[in-house]
Motif scaffolding. Structure first.
Motif, PDB file in Angstrom:
ATOM      1  N   HIS A   1       0.830  -1.190   0.000  1.00  0.00           N
ATOM      2  CA  HIS A   1       0.000   0.000   0.000  1.00  0.00           C
ATOM      3  C   HIS A   1       0.875   1.254   0.000  1.00  0.00           C
ATOM      4  O   HIS A   1       1.997   1.243  -0.504  1.00  0.00           O
ATOM      5  CB  HIS A   1      -0.966  -0.033   1.182  1.00  0.00           C
ATOM      6  N   ASP A   2       0.400   2.312   0.618  1.00  0.00           N
ATOM      7  CA  ASP A   2       1.057   3.612   0.458  1.00  0.00           C
ATOM      8  C   ASP A   2       2.424   3.714   1.116  1.00  0.00           C
ATOM      9  O   ASP A   2       3.175   4.664   0.845  1.00  0.00           O
ATOM     10  CB  ASP A   2       0.144   4.711   1.019  1.00  0.00           C
ATOM     11  N   GLU A   3       2.798   2.774   1.980  1.00  0.00           N
ATOM     12  CA  GLU A   3       4.097   2.851   2.645  1.00  0.00           C
ATOM     13  C   GLU A   3       5.258   2.622   1.682  1.00  0.00           C
ATOM     14  O   GLU A   3       6.427   2.794   2.047  1.00  0.00           O
ATOM     15  CB  GLU A   3       4.175   1.857   3.806  1.00  0.00           C
ATOM     16  N   LEU A   4       4.968   2.246   0.442  1.00  0.00           N
ATOM     17  CA  LEU A   4       6.034   2.012  -0.543  1.00  0.00           C
ATOM     18  C   LEU A   4       6.886   3.249  -0.758  1.00  0.00           C
ATOM     19  O   LEU A   4       8.092   3.153  -1.013  1.00  0.00           O
ATOM     20  CB  LEU A   4       5.425   1.564  -1.876  1.00  0.00           C
ATOM     21  N   ALA A   5       6.294   4.408  -0.661  1.00  0.00           N
ATOM     22  CA  ALA A   5       7.032   5.651  -0.913  1.00  0.00           C
ATOM     23  C   ALA A   5       8.110   5.902   0.128  1.00  0.00           C
ATOM     24  O   ALA A   5       9.040   6.684  -0.111  1.00  0.00           O
ATOM     25  CB  ALA A   5       6.058   6.826  -0.957  1.00  0.00           C
ATOM     26  N   GLU A   6       8.006   5.229   1.282  1.00  0.00           N
ATOM     27  CA  GLU A   6       8.964   5.455   2.366  1.00  0.00           C
ATOM     28  C   GLU A   6      10.157   4.498   2.307  1.00  0.00           C
ATOM     29  O   GLU A   6      11.084   4.628   3.108  1.00  0.00           O
ATOM     30  CB  GLU A   6       8.262   5.275   3.723  1.00  0.00           C
ATOM     31  N   LEU A   7      10.162   3.556   1.378  1.00  0.00           N
ATOM     32  CA  LEU A   7      11.198   2.521   1.346  1.00  0.00           C
ATOM     33  C   LEU A   7      12.389   2.963   0.506  1.00  0.00           C
ATOM     34  O   LEU A   7      12.254   3.772  -0.416  1.00  0.00           O
ATOM     35  CB  LEU A   7      10.632   1.227   0.772  1.00  0.00           C
TER      36      LEU A   7
ATOM     37  N   LEU B   1       6.616   2.440  -7.035  1.00  0.00           N
ATOM     38  CA  LEU B   1       8.026   2.078  -6.946  1.00  0.00           C
ATOM     39  C   LEU B   1       8.854   2.779  -8.021  1.00  0.00           C
ATOM     40  O   LEU B   1       9.980   3.234  -7.771  1.00  0.00           O
ATOM     41  CB  LEU B   1       8.184   0.565  -7.041  1.00  0.00           C
ATOM     42  N   ARG B   2       8.295   2.879  -9.206  1.00  0.00           N
ATOM     43  CA  ARG B   2       9.021   3.557 -10.287  1.00  0.00           C
ATOM     44  C   ARG B   2       9.090   5.059 -10.041  1.00  0.00           C
ATOM     45  O   ARG B   2      10.117   5.703 -10.271  1.00  0.00           O
ATOM     46  CB  ARG B   2       8.367   3.251 -11.636  1.00  0.00           C
ATOM     47  N   GLN B   3       7.995   5.630  -9.539  1.00  0.00           N
ATOM     48  CA  GLN B   3       8.019   7.051  -9.200  1.00  0.00           C
ATOM     49  C   GLN B   3       9.010   7.343  -8.081  1.00  0.00           C
ATOM     50  O   GLN B   3       9.574   8.432  -8.006  1.00  0.00           O
ATOM     51  CB  GLN B   3       6.619   7.513  -8.793  1.00  0.00           C
ATOM     52  N   ASN B   4       9.223   6.351  -7.235  1.00  0.00           N
ATOM     53  CA  ASN B   4      10.133   6.516  -6.106  1.00  0.00           C
ATOM     54  C   ASN B   4      11.594   6.392  -6.516  1.00  0.00           C
ATOM     55  O   ASN B   4      12.483   6.656  -5.707  1.00  0.00           O
ATOM     56  CB  ASN B   4       9.797   5.485  -5.020  1.00  0.00           C
ATOM     57  N   GLY B   5      11.849   5.949  -7.760  1.00  0.00           N
ATOM     58  CA  GLY B   5      13.222   5.930  -8.236  1.00  0.00           C
ATOM     59  C   GLY B   5      13.748   4.590  -8.690  1.00  0.00           C
ATOM     60  O   GLY B   5      14.869   4.502  -9.186  1.00  0.00           O
ATOM     61  N   LEU B   6      12.987   3.511  -8.536  1.00  0.00           N
ATOM     62  CA  LEU B   6      13.460   2.200  -9.009  1.00  0.00           C
ATOM     63  C   LEU B   6      13.352   2.129 -10.524  1.00  0.00           C
ATOM     64  O   LEU B   6      12.323   2.509 -11.114  1.00  0.00           O
ATOM     65  CB  LEU B   6      12.658   1.071  -8.375  1.00  0.00           C
ATOM     66  N   ALA B   7      14.397   1.603 -11.160  1.00  0.00           N
ATOM     67  CA  ALA B   7      14.433   1.528 -12.620  1.00  0.00           C
ATOM     68  C   ALA B   7      13.464   0.477 -13.137  1.00  0.00           C
ATOM     69  O   ALA B   7      13.180  -0.513 -12.453  1.00  0.00           O
ATOM     70  CB  ALA B   7      15.847   1.191 -13.074  1.00  0.00           C
ATOM     71  N   PRO B   8      12.949   0.646 -14.344  1.00  0.00           N
ATOM     72  CA  PRO B   8      12.024  -0.359 -14.905  1.00  0.00           C
ATOM     73  C   PRO B   8      12.679  -1.725 -15.093  1.00  0.00           C
ATOM     74  O   PRO B   8      11.989  -2.740 -15.179  1.00  0.00           O
ATOM     75  CB  PRO B   8      11.608   0.250 -16.251  1.00  0.00           C
ATOM     76  N   GLU B   9      14.032  -1.783 -15.120  1.00  0.00           N
ATOM     77  CA  GLU B   9      14.727  -3.065 -15.287  1.00  0.00           C
ATOM     78  C   GLU B   9      14.879  -3.818 -13.971  1.00  0.00           C
ATOM     79  O   GLU B   9      15.417  -4.938 -13.939  1.00  0.00           O
ATOM     80  CB  GLU B   9      16.120  -2.832 -15.881  1.00  0.00           C
ATOM     81  N   THR B  10      14.411  -3.255 -12.864  1.00  0.00           N
ATOM     82  CA  THR B  10      14.539  -3.918 -11.559  1.00  0.00           C
ATOM     83  C   THR B  10      13.791  -5.247 -11.576  1.00  0.00           C
ATOM     84  O   THR B  10      12.609  -5.299 -11.921  1.00  0.00           O
ATOM     85  CB  THR B  10      13.966  -3.028 -10.440  1.00  0.00           C
ATOM     86  N   PRO B  11      14.448  -6.354 -11.219  1.00  0.00           N
ATOM     87  CA  PRO B  11      13.778  -7.669 -11.255  1.00  0.00           C
ATOM     88  C   PRO B  11      12.632  -7.772 -10.247  1.00  0.00           C
ATOM     89  O   PRO B  11      12.697  -7.225  -9.145  1.00  0.00           O
ATOM     90  CB  PRO B  11      14.903  -8.650 -10.897  1.00  0.00           C
ATOM     91  N   VAL B  12      11.608  -8.500 -10.634  1.00  0.00           N
ATOM     92  CA  VAL B  12      10.441  -8.742  -9.784  1.00  0.00           C
ATOM     93  C   VAL B  12      10.024 -10.205  -9.943  1.00  0.00           C
ATOM     94  O   VAL B  12      10.018 -10.746 -11.046  1.00  0.00           O
ATOM     95  CB  VAL B  12       9.250  -7.833 -10.164  1.00  0.00           C
TER      96      VAL B  12
END
Length: 429
Positions: A319-325, A349-360
Motif C-alpha cells: 500500500h502507500d508505505e512504498l514511498a517510504e522505502l 516504486l518507479r516514481q520513487n526511483g526504481l528503474a524499470p529493469e529492476t527484477p520482480v
C-alpha cells in the motif's frame, strides 16, 4: 511368565514405606524413581555405590548398612531387589511373596511377581512400556512414544475437563499458532503439540490446511474446527468476531488453538487477538511460525538478502508505505497481499526511483503443489501477471535478489555475475 499374564497398573506410593535390597547402579535408579513417586525408601546393603550414598547423605532415603534380613519386609508396601546376587534376590522375592508384598526381582524377571516398565513423563502423561522382559526393546519403544507425544504426532487432547491440572486451575486457554506458509512440515514442534491438545481449532484460510486433515474427526474425539478464513471481499468472520470466538471458547473451558498462516505477529493481527484475550482474563500463548515473507521467496530459490546483492529487506502490504522505502535494487522489498494493487505498487516504486529493469518475482501458493513463479521486471510484471491470471495467496519480491532464483531467465543470471563479483562481494551478510 509372559507379558500376557501381567495386569498393567500404576501404584500410588506417596508416603508409603518401600524396600530396596542392594545399593549398586540399578538400585540407585530404582530408588530415585521411587523417591520421585513420593515413597519413603529404605535401602538395605552392606556397601553402597555413589548414587545410593549421595541420596543417603542428602537425607532422602535411609540406608541400613548390613545384609538383608526377612524382618526388613515388615510394614513394607513394595520391594525391589537389585543385589546382583540371584540367590539373595530370590530369597527377598520369596519372603515378599509369603507376606503378600509386591516385589520386583531384578535377577529373574520370569519369576518376578512384578515388572518395572520403561517409563517417562510428558507433561501430565505417563508412559510405561513392558516388552516381554526385554528392557532395551522397552526403552526404545518408550523413547519413540515420548518423541511422538513431544512432536504432536499423538493426540494429547483431554476428554475430562480439567483432568491433570492443579486444583482450581481453569483448563481454558488460547494458543496463537503460526502454521507457516502452507506445507504441513513447516509448523514448529510446539505448534503441532498444541494442535494435538486442542479442543477447538479456529482456522485461517491461508493456514496449513493439511494439518486439519490429519486431526481426528470431532465425532471420534478430535477437536472442533471453526472456520474463520478471510479472502479479499469474502470474510467468514470479522476480526471482532474472531476475537470474541477465542475468548468465549476459552472461557467455556476449552483449549483453543488459533491456527494462522505464516507467523501470527507478522501482518497476522496476532497482537490484537492476544491483547483481547488478556483483557478478558484468558491465558494466551504465542507460538511463532515460519513467516511467508521470507519462506515463500525461499520456495522459489530467492533469498531476501544475498552477499553482493542485498544486505537488507522490507516487508510491506503493498500500500502507500512504498514511498517510504529505499529505492535501490540492493534493498529487497517483499509485498504481502499485493496482487490486487500490483499496478498501483509498480507505479509507486518507479516514481520513487526504481528503474524499470529492476527484477520482480511473484510466487503464488508457495510450498504447495500449486506453486507458480512468475518473473519479470518492474516494466513488465504487471502485464505478465494479468496475462497468466496471478492470484492471491502470493508474495511479490522486488530487487536484485530475484536474479538468484533458478526460475529467473538466462539474461538475469548473466547480469548476476557482474553484480556478485564486484566490489564488496566479500562482505559478510
Amino acid at each position: 511368565m509372559s507379558g500376557r499374564d501381567l495386569f498393567p497398573t500404576s501404584l500410588r506410593l506417596l508416603g508409603k514405606p518401600v524396600l530396596v535390597v542392594g545399593a549398586g547402579r540399578v538400585a540407585a535408579r530404582r530408588a530415585q524413581a521411587l523417591l520421585d513417586a513420593g515413597a519413603v525408601v529404605t535401602v538395605v546393603a552392606p556397601a553402597a555405590g555413589d548414587g545410593v550414598a549421595r541420596l543417603a547423605d542428602a537425607g532422602l532415603l535411609t540406608w541400613v548398612r548390613r545384609e538383608y534380613a526377612t524382618e526388613d519386609l515388615e510394614g513394607v508396601w513394595f520391594a525391589q531387589t537389585a543385589t546382583g546376587v540371584p540367590t539373595v534376590d530370590a530369597r527377598v522375592a520369596a519372603d515378599a511373596e509369603e507376606r503378600r508384598v509386591w516385589c520386583v526381582n531384578a535377577s529373574d524377571h520370569e519369576a518376578s511377581a512384578a515388572w518395572t516398565p520403561a517409563s517417562a513423563r510428558v507433561d501430565d502423561v505417563t508412559i510405561a512400556v513392558n516388552a516381554g522382559g526385554d528392557p532395551r526393546r522397552a526403552k526404545a519403544l518408550k523413547d519413540a512414544i515420548v518423541l511422538a507425544l513431544k512432536t504432536g504426532r499423538l493426540p494429547l487432547r483431554r476428554h475430562r475437563r480439567g483432568a491433570g491440572l492443579p486444583a482450581g486451575q481453569a483448563a481454558g486457554r488460547v494458543a496463537l499458532v503460526g502454521g507457516g506458509p502452507g506445507d504441513v512440515g513447516l509448523i514448529t514442534v510446539r505448534g503441532r503439540q498444541l494442535l494435538a491438545e486442542a479442543d477447538v481449532v479456529v482456522a485461517d484460510r491461508l493456514g496449513p490446511r493439511g494439518l486439519l486433515e490429519e486431526l481426528p474427526d470431532s465425532a471420534a474425539g478430535g477437536p472442533r474446527v471453526v472456520e474463520v478464513g478471510k479472502a479479499p471481499g469474502a470474510h467468514q468472520a470479522t476480526q471482532d468476531e474472531i476475537n470474541r470466538i477465542l475468548v468465549d471458547e476459552a472461557q467455556a473451558g476449552n483449549v483453543v488453538v488459533r491456527l494462522k498462516g505464516g507467523d501470527p505477529y507478522v501482518l497476522g493481527r496476532g497482537g490484537e487477538e492476544a491483547e483481547f484475550c488478556r483483557e478478558h482474563g484468558v491465558d494466551v500463548e504465542v507460538v511463532p511460525g515460519v513467516t511467508s515473507a521470507i519462506s515463500v521467496p525461499a520456495a522459489a530459490g530467492i533469498p531476501v538478502t544475498h552477499r553482493g546483492l542485498a544486505t537488507g529487506f522490507s516487508v510491506v502490504t503493498g500500500h502507500d508505505e512504498l514511498a517510504e522505502l529505499p529505492a535501490r535494487p540492493d534493498h529487497t522489498i517483499v509485498l504481502l497481499m499485493g496482487v490486487r494493487r500490483l499496478w498501483h505498487s509498480v507505479k509507486h516504486l518507479r516514481q520513487n526511483g526504481l528503474a524499470p529493469e529492476t527484477p520482480v518475482a511473484i510466487v503464488e501458493n508457495g510450498w504447495t503443489p500449486d506453486q507458480r513463479v512468475t518473473i519479470g521486471t518492474l516494466g513488465t510484471i504487471a502485464e505478465q501477471a494479468a496475462a497468466v491470471g496471478v492470484a492471491n495467496p502470493a508474495v511479490i519480491v522486488v530487487g536484485d535478489v530475484v536474479r538468484v532464483s533458478p526460475y529467473a531467465p538466462a539474461n538475469f543470471r548473466e547480469h548476476l555475475f557482474s553484480k556478485t563479483s564486484g566490489p564488496g562481494h566479500d562482505q559478510p551478510n
